[in-house]
Design an enzyme around this catalytic site. Structure first.
Site, PDB file in Angstrom:
ATOM      1  N   ILE A   1     -11.136  -2.839  -8.567  1.00 60.76           N
ATOM      2  CA  ILE A   1     -10.685  -1.784  -7.543  1.00 60.76           C
ATOM      3  C   ILE A   1      -9.898  -0.702  -8.347  1.00 60.76           C
ATOM      4  CG2 ILE A   1     -10.032  -0.844  -5.322  1.00 60.76           C
ATOM      5  CD1 ILE A   1     -11.461  -3.477  -4.068  1.00 60.76           C
TER       6      ILE A   1
ATOM      7  N   TYR B   1      -1.115 -11.679   6.719  1.00 61.07           N
ATOM      8  CA  TYR B   1      -2.080 -10.572   5.869  1.00 61.07           C
ATOM      9  C   TYR B   1      -2.342  -9.427   6.807  1.00 61.07           C
ATOM     10  CZ  TYR B   1      -5.647  -8.739   2.499  1.00 61.07           C
ATOM     11  OH  TYR B   1      -6.518  -7.921   1.742  1.00 61.07           O
TER      12      TYR B   1
ATOM     13  N   LYS C   1      -1.180  -5.418   6.281  1.00 65.39           N
ATOM     14  CA  LYS C   1      -2.408  -4.233   6.138  1.00 65.39           C
ATOM     15  C   LYS C   1      -2.033  -3.316   7.074  1.00 65.39           C
ATOM     16  CE  LYS C   1      -3.447  -6.082   2.291  1.00 65.39           C
ATOM     17  NZ  LYS C   1      -3.138  -5.199   1.149  1.00 65.39           N
TER      18      LYS C   1
ATOM     19  N   ILE D   1     -15.678  -6.152  -0.869  1.00 66.49           N
ATOM     20  CA  ILE D   1     -15.955  -5.461  -2.071  1.00 66.49           C
ATOM     21  C   ILE D   1     -16.273  -6.561  -3.201  1.00 66.49           C
ATOM     22  CG2 ILE D   1     -15.311  -3.886  -3.718  1.00 66.49           C
ATOM     23  CD1 ILE D   1     -15.720  -2.548  -0.936  1.00 66.49           C
TER      24      ILE D   1
ATOM     25  N   THR E   1     -15.960  -8.104  -6.216  1.00 66.56           N
ATOM     26  CA  THR E   1     -15.145  -8.292  -7.412  1.00 66.56           C
ATOM     27  C   THR E   1     -15.288  -9.856  -8.020  1.00 66.56           C
ATOM     28  OG1 THR E   1     -13.345  -8.923  -6.280  1.00 66.56           O
ATOM     29  CG2 THR E   1     -13.435  -6.661  -6.557  1.00 66.56           C
TER      30      THR E   1
END
Length: 278
Positions: free
Chosen positions: A14, A168, A172, A201, A203
């Site tokens: 990214i 987490y 965020k 995403i 990856t």
């Protein structure tokens, strides 16, 4: 010769996608906890015509961040910040997630906000997970947004976190709130700062998960999402490019979900079943 400088922290897919879109004709500094990863990404970018340098950086350390800034200054004025660094719930214990993702990002925003050049821009890669945390109290939101950076990890409700997913999610959520808070300081320098909250995403790390022991859950979530597929680093890069370009100059202190509608479906659609497991 002094150049405009792009600082990329976290040299994965990214971050590279964004750097390729905003780094042409500039010097791209790649910072990573693992210098080998930064060097590998730099080789890819150099083979595509970009000028780069690398430096090891631990964003959980203010001293390390300041060293990164001094390295970048050697090449010119720092025009762009891209923070794509972080650790996931399956990669680290609670303390490390909070120190890197929550505290480290706050320090980055603070220190780069002091030196970002006129007309500059920054992007913080957050996560859709911050949008699944549920309602915080007004006071909790205010504390995450505005507390002195060195006091963030000592907030009572942060010290009570024992679950890595919660660590987490809080991190965020804090990323987005700190971007809102720092937008004023960045604006005084004629610069913009925004966050992007990606969903799944594709990856190398995501591919590992999609072929690992938890693949069935991930695949079910992807298939039931409104988009019916995962995203690509280039799609995140396209969004970041717009926000960091002249077309995005009226946008600052904002967060952008890019998750194929997953968060919307989590709260109101076919993915509500996930609430029982989060």
């Amino acid at each position: 010769m002094s150049k405009k400088v792009v600082v990329l922290i976290g040299s994965g897919s990214i971050g590279q996608a964004i750097a390729r879109r905003v780094g042409a004709g500039k010097h791209v500094v790649l910072g990573d906890l693992k210098i080998e990863a930064a060097n590998s990404a730099a080789k890819i970018l150099e083979d595509a015509g970009f000028e780069t340098s690398t430096v090891a950086v631990d964003i959980s350390s203010r001293e390390s961040i300041l060293n990164l800034i001094e390295h970048a200054k050697k090449f010119g004025t720092i025009k762009n910040l891209i923070n794509a660094a972080g650790v996931s719930p399956s990669q680290a214990p609670v303390s490390a997630i909070l120190k890197v993702d929550l505290y480290g990002t706050a320090v980055l925003l603070e220190e780069f906000g002091k030196i970002i050049s006129e007309g500059g821009s920054g992007i913080i890669i957050s996560s859709q997970s911050g949008h699944r945390l549920g309602a915080l109290t007004e006071e909790q939101n205010f504390q995450l947004a505005t507390s002195p950076t060195e006091e963030l990890l000592n907030l009572p409700f942060i010290k009570e976190i024992t679950d890595t997913l919660k660590a987490y999610q809080y991190s965020k959520r804090c990323n987005c709130l700190r971007v809102m808070y720092e937008a004023t300081n960045w604006g005084k320098r004629g610069a913009t700062i925004n966050s992007i909250s990606p969903g799944i995403i594709i990856t190398p790390l995501a591919n590992d998960e999609l072929h690992g022991p938890r693949k069935d859950g991930y695949l079910k979530m992807i298939e039931a999402s409104p988009a019916g597929r995962a995203g690509t680093p280039d799609e995140v890069g396209d969004l970041a490019e717009f926000l960091m370009s002249s077309r995005g100059k009226f946008i600052s202190g904002a967060d952008f979900l890019i998750d194929g509608g997953t968060t919307a479906s989590y709260w109101f659609g076919d993915l509500q079943y996930l609430k029982k497991t989060h």
